[in-house]
Structures are given as structure tokens and as C-alpha cells.
Design a protein around this motif. Sequence first.
Motif, PDB file in Angstrom:
ATOM      1  N   VAL A  21      45.570  40.142  39.331  1.00 15.97           N
ATOM      2  CA  VAL A  21      44.303  40.810  38.998  1.00 15.97           C
ATOM      3  C   VAL A  21      43.361  39.840  38.278  1.00 15.97           C
ATOM      4  CG1 VAL A  21      43.258  42.571  37.514  1.00 15.97           C
ATOM      5  CG2 VAL A  21      45.208  43.173  38.964  1.00 15.97           C
ATOM      6  N   ALA A  22      43.919  39.067  37.339  1.00 17.79           N
ATOM      7  CA  ALA A  22      43.103  38.087  36.609  1.00 17.79           C
ATOM      8  C   ALA A  22      42.529  37.039  37.568  1.00 17.79           C
ATOM      9  CB  ALA A  22      43.936  37.416  35.529  1.00 17.79           C
ATOM     10  N   GLU A  23      43.367  36.579  38.501  1.00 15.38           N
ATOM     11  CA  GLU A  23      42.919  35.582  39.474  1.00 15.38           C
ATOM     12  C   GLU A  23      41.847  36.173  40.395  1.00 15.38           C
ATOM     13  OE1 GLU A  23      42.625  31.890  41.183  1.00 15.38           O
ATOM     14  OE2 GLU A  23      43.668  32.494  39.346  1.00 15.38           O
ATOM     15  N   LYS A  24      42.030  37.445  40.771  1.00 14.21           N
ATOM     16  CA  LYS A  24      41.053  38.138  41.625  1.00 14.21           C
ATOM     17  C   LYS A  24      39.689  38.204  40.930  1.00 14.21           C
ATOM     18  CE  LYS A  24      40.240  42.736  43.618  1.00 14.21           C
ATOM     19  NZ  LYS A  24      39.404  43.324  42.569  1.00 14.21           N
ATOM     20  N   GLN A  25      39.689  38.591  39.644  1.00 16.67           N
ATOM     21  CA  GLN A  25      38.436  38.690  38.882  1.00 16.67           C
ATOM     22  C   GLN A  25      37.754  37.316  38.746  1.00 16.67           C
ATOM     23  OE1 GLN A  25      39.815  40.536  35.285  1.00 16.67           O
ATOM     24  NE2 GLN A  25      39.585  42.620  36.096  1.00 16.67           N
ATOM     25  N   LYS A  26      38.598  36.296  38.529  1.00 16.19           N
ATOM     26  CA  LYS A  26      38.068  34.939  38.392  1.00 16.19           C
ATOM     27  C   LYS A  26      37.380  34.492  39.688  1.00 16.19           C
ATOM     28  CE  LYS A  26      39.589  30.174  37.582  1.00 16.19           C
ATOM     29  NZ  LYS A  26      40.751  29.285  37.419  1.00 16.19           N
ATOM     30  N   LEU A  27      38.039  34.742  40.825  1.00 17.26           N
ATOM     31  CA  LEU A  27      37.469  34.346  42.120  1.00 17.26           C
ATOM     32  C   LEU A  27      36.187  35.121  42.419  1.00 17.26           C
ATOM     33  CD1 LEU A  27      40.742  34.065  44.227  1.00 17.26           C
ATOM     34  CD2 LEU A  27      39.144  32.205  43.757  1.00 17.26           C
ATOM     35  N   GLU A  28      36.188  36.402  42.097  1.00 16.93           N
ATOM     36  CA  GLU A  28      34.993  37.233  42.342  1.00 16.93           C
ATOM     37  C   GLU A  28      33.801  36.716  41.532  1.00 16.93           C
ATOM     38  OE1 GLU A  28      36.987  41.568  43.486  1.00 16.93           O
ATOM     39  OE2 GLU A  28      36.499  41.106  41.395  1.00 16.93           O
ATOM     40  N   LEU A  29      34.091  36.297  40.291  1.00 21.85           N
ATOM     41  CA  LEU A  29      33.022  35.768  39.441  1.00 21.85           C
ATOM     42  C   LEU A  29      32.477  34.441  39.993  1.00 21.85           C
ATOM     43  CD1 LEU A  29      31.462  36.227  36.812  1.00 21.85           C
ATOM     44  CD2 LEU A  29      33.206  34.880  35.615  1.00 21.85           C
ATOM     45  N   GLU A  30      33.390  33.575  40.472  1.00 16.98           N
ATOM     46  CA  GLU A  30      32.961  32.287  41.038  1.00 16.98           C
ATOM     47  C   GLU A  30      32.085  32.494  42.267  1.00 16.98           C
ATOM     48  OE1 GLU A  30      35.736  29.051  41.606  1.00 16.98           O
ATOM     49  OE2 GLU A  30      37.031  29.835  40.033  1.00 16.98           O
ATOM     50  N   ILE A  31      32.517  33.460  43.111  1.00 19.21           N
ATOM     51  CA  ILE A  31      31.740  33.740  44.327  1.00 19.21           C
ATOM     52  C   ILE A  31      30.362  34.289  43.974  1.00 19.21           C
ATOM     53  CG2 ILE A  31      31.623  35.252  46.355  1.00 19.21           C
ATOM     54  CD1 ILE A  31      34.724  34.961  46.518  1.00 19.21           C
ATOM     55  N   LYS A  32      30.321  35.161  42.962  1.00 25.54           N
ATOM     56  CA  LYS A  32      29.048  35.759  42.543  1.00 25.54           C
ATOM     57  C   LYS A  32      28.076  34.705  42.017  1.00 25.54           C
ATOM     58  CE  LYS A  32      27.147  39.202  39.374  1.00 25.54           C
ATOM     59  NZ  LYS A  32      27.438  40.126  38.263  1.00 25.54           N
ATOM     60  N   ASN A  33      28.595  33.679  41.311  1.00 26.02           N
ATOM     61  CA  ASN A  33      27.749  32.659  40.689  1.00 26.02           C
ATOM     62  C   ASN A  33      27.360  31.523  41.638  1.00 26.02           C
ATOM     63  OD1 ASN A  33      27.720  33.993  38.249  1.00 26.02           O
ATOM     64  ND2 ASN A  33      29.532  32.919  37.462  1.00 26.02           N
TER      65      ASN A  33
ATOM     66  N   ASP B  87      40.445  32.540  49.619  1.00 30.85           N
ATOM     67  CA  ASP B  87      41.390  32.651  48.490  1.00 30.85           C
ATOM     68  C   ASP B  87      41.425  34.077  47.963  1.00 30.85           C
ATOM     69  OD1 ASP B  87      41.907  29.979  48.745  1.00 30.85           O
ATOM     70  OD2 ASP B  87      40.658  29.352  47.038  1.00 30.85           O
ATOM     71  N   LEU B  88      40.234  34.682  47.851  1.00 27.53           N
ATOM     72  CA  LEU B  88      40.143  36.038  47.330  1.00 27.53           C
ATOM     73  C   LEU B  88      40.876  37.030  48.245  1.00 27.53           C
ATOM     74  CD1 LEU B  88      38.993  38.048  45.266  1.00 27.53           C
ATOM     75  CD2 LEU B  88      36.898  38.145  46.644  1.00 27.53           C
ATOM     76  N   GLU B  89      40.704  36.881  49.555  1.00 26.67           N
ATOM     77  CA  GLU B  89      41.364  37.788  50.498  1.00 26.67           C
ATOM     78  C   GLU B  89      42.887  37.672  50.399  1.00 26.67           C
ATOM     79  OE1 GLU B  89      39.688  36.718  54.242  1.00 26.67           O
ATOM     80  OE2 GLU B  89      37.707  37.537  53.761  1.00 26.67           O
ATOM     81  N   GLU B  90      43.364  36.426  50.202  1.00 25.98           N
ATOM     82  CA  GLU B  90      44.809  36.215  50.097  1.00 25.98           C
ATOM     83  C   GLU B  90      45.360  36.828  48.812  1.00 25.98           C
ATOM     84  OE1 GLU B  90      47.889  32.438  50.163  1.00 25.98           O
ATOM     85  OE2 GLU B  90      46.088  32.391  51.415  1.00 25.98           O
ATOM     86  N   VAL B  91      44.616  36.705  47.710  1.00 23.18           N
ATOM     87  CA  VAL B  91      45.037  37.293  46.433  1.00 23.18           C
ATOM     88  C   VAL B  91      45.094  38.819  46.557  1.00 23.18           C
ATOM     89  CG1 VAL B  91      44.332  37.716  44.044  1.00 23.18           C
ATOM     90  CG2 VAL B  91      44.265  35.403  44.963  1.00 23.18           C
ATOM     91  N   LYS B  92      44.108  39.404  47.229  1.00 22.09           N
ATOM     92  CA  LYS B  92      44.088  40.874  47.427  1.00 22.09           C
ATOM     93  C   LYS B  92      45.314  41.331  48.225  1.00 22.09           C
ATOM     94  CE  LYS B  92      39.090  41.749  47.239  1.00 22.09           C
ATOM     95  NZ  LYS B  92      37.891  42.126  48.044  1.00 22.09           N
ATOM     96  N   GLU B  93      45.658  40.513  49.239  1.00 22.72           N
ATOM     97  CA  GLU B  93      46.815  40.860  50.064  1.00 22.72           C
ATOM     98  C   GLU B  93      48.107  40.807  49.249  1.00 22.72           C
ATOM     99  OE1 GLU B  93      48.999  39.317  54.158  1.00 22.72           O
ATOM    100  OE2 GLU B  93      46.913  38.729  53.762  1.00 22.72           O
ATOM    101  N   LEU B  94      48.198  39.755  48.406  1.00 20.02           N
ATOM    102  CA  LEU B  94      49.388  39.642  47.549  1.00 20.02           C
ATOM    103  C   LEU B  94      49.454  40.791  46.548  1.00 20.02           C
ATOM    104  CD1 LEU B  94      49.312  35.794  46.846  1.00 20.02           C
ATOM    105  CD2 LEU B  94      51.038  37.009  48.181  1.00 20.02           C
ATOM    106  N   LEU B  95      48.284  41.196  46.079  1.00 26.96           N
ATOM    107  CA  LEU B  95      48.209  42.261  45.077  1.00 26.96           C
ATOM    108  C   LEU B  95      48.730  43.590  45.635  1.00 26.96           C
ATOM    109  CD1 LEU B  95      47.313  42.675  42.170  1.00 26.96           C
ATOM    110  CD2 LEU B  95      45.024  43.208  42.994  1.00 26.96           C
ATOM    111  N   THR B  96      48.439  43.840  46.917  1.00 26.33           N
ATOM    112  CA  THR B  96      48.895  45.112  47.516  1.00 26.33           C
ATOM    113  C   THR B  96      50.423  45.158  47.668  1.00 26.33           C
ATOM    114  OG1 THR B  96      48.580  44.183  49.738  1.00 26.33           O
ATOM    115  CG2 THR B  96      46.758  45.453  48.806  1.00 26.33           C
ATOM    116  N   ASN B  97      51.019  43.950  47.760  1.00 26.49           N
ATOM    117  CA  ASN B  97      52.481  43.897  47.943  1.00 26.49           C
ATOM    118  C   ASN B  97      53.246  43.720  46.631  1.00 26.49           C
ATOM    119  OD1 ASN B  97      52.221  44.097  50.755  1.00 26.49           O
ATOM    120  ND2 ASN B  97      51.873  41.899  50.947  1.00 26.49           N
ATOM    121  N   ALA B  98      52.494  43.372  45.553  1.00 30.20           N
ATOM    122  CA  ALA B  98      53.167  43.097  44.276  1.00 30.20           C
ATOM    123  C   ALA B  98      53.612  44.399  43.626  1.00 30.20           C
ATOM    124  CB  ALA B  98      52.232  42.335  43.353  1.00 30.20           C
ATOM    125  N   THR B  99      54.834  44.386  43.037  1.00 31.29           N
ATOM    126  CA  THR B  99      55.368  45.590  42.379  1.00 31.29           C
ATOM    127  C   THR B  99      55.588  45.369  40.888  1.00 31.29           C
ATOM    128  OG1 THR B  99      57.602  44.883  43.008  1.00 31.29           O
ATOM    129  CG2 THR B  99      56.480  46.450  44.479  1.00 31.29           C
TER     130      THR B  99
END
Length: 215
Positions: free
Chosen positions: A26-38, A5-17
Motif C-alpha cells: 500500500v505504501a509503495e502504491k501511494q508513492k508511485l501514484e504521487l510520482e505519477i501525479k507530479n 510498476d503501479l499496475e504490478e503493485v496493485k496486482e500483488l496487493l490483490t493477492n497479498a494476505t
Amino acid sequence: QLQKDLEEVKELLTNATRKRVRDVLVAEKQKLELEIKNQPPPKPKDVADEEKSSLGGYTVKINNYGWDQSDKFVKIYISLNGVQKLPAESVQVNFTERSFDLLVKNLNGKNYTMTFNNLLKPISVEGSSRKIKTDMILVMCKKKREEKWDCLTQVEKESKEKEKAAYDTTDPSEGLMNILKKMYAEGDDEMKRTINKAWVESREKQYKGDIPMDI
């Protein structure tokens, strides 16, 4: 799954204008990173296998034991080859005031259990313990009162009292008859033949008048 999920969000982020879309991503990316860390780290394969094996195998009920007592303790001795090689936490005893149960986990691929319910007298849960010795477990039940125990459980006591009542009679011949009946019921074929032979000979002597009829 979270990593994908995180990789897909990053990919979408690079294409978002558009700013609003980028903020959401960005908010979703941070949320996923926190879940993975915990997330708890995955257990090494050997640890997982060890835990699985500790609950595997089949369970054997222990029936053989010895016991004695001192003024303060009732001691139950259970023989188990190699039990001293197990980690201490693999030998568990749970006490209540009138019972205890033993669980030995993963000894040579088997689990072992023993349960004593309705102990003859109350014990101190806090003062009771177990000791692991070479090829043996010693269960120490601390007596609440310093008095002699005639047996370990209430069931044993009642069984002994019934057996005693069966043979405790004012008529000696009746008591003897009860003993013979018990020996006959529990004896092997040789014992039964011996009792039958003695009974026949006894009856023959009565009829011949060798012994009084009322004995």
C-alpha cells in the motif's frame, strides 16, 4: 514505466494476505501514484515539433548592415525579409557595455546571428533595445555619453588610423605612390592595365626630359 510498476503493485496487493506485506505494498502504491501525479504532462506533438524546428536549420552570420546615430543613440539597421512575422521572443539581443549580439531563431528555416565586439565607446545596457520593423531589425545602442562616434568599433577606428598614416606623408610623390599601390592591389585587370600604362608613359616622359626628374 511508473504506470507499469503501479499496475504490478496493485496486482500483488490483490493477492497479498499478510498484513505486513499489504502495508508495504500500500505504501509503495501511494508513492508511485504521487510520482505519477507530479510528472509534467507530455507535450502535444505539434508543440514538441515546433520547439525542435526552432532550433533546427543552420545558422547564417549577418554581415550586411547600415548604421547612423543621434545624440543619444547609435542605430544599426539589419535587413531580414519577413522578420516581422516571427514571435517577439525569436529575436533576441544581448547587450554588454562594449558589445552586443543578435540571434534570430527559425526565420524561414534558418537562424541568423550578428556580433559586435569592442564597440568604439561604452553603451548603457539598460537603455539599449531592439525594434522589429517590416523586413528589418533596428538595434538601438544608448550612448553613455552624448558624443559623436566616428565608427562602430575600436577595430574600425584603428584600421582607419593605419590607412590614414600610410597616405599622410610630407612627400607628396610618396603619398601618391601609396595611393597608386593600393589602387593596383585592389583593382581589377582593367585598373591594373591602366595604372601600368600611366606608369610606363610617366617614366618615358622623364627620360625624354618632358618633366623634371625630381617630380
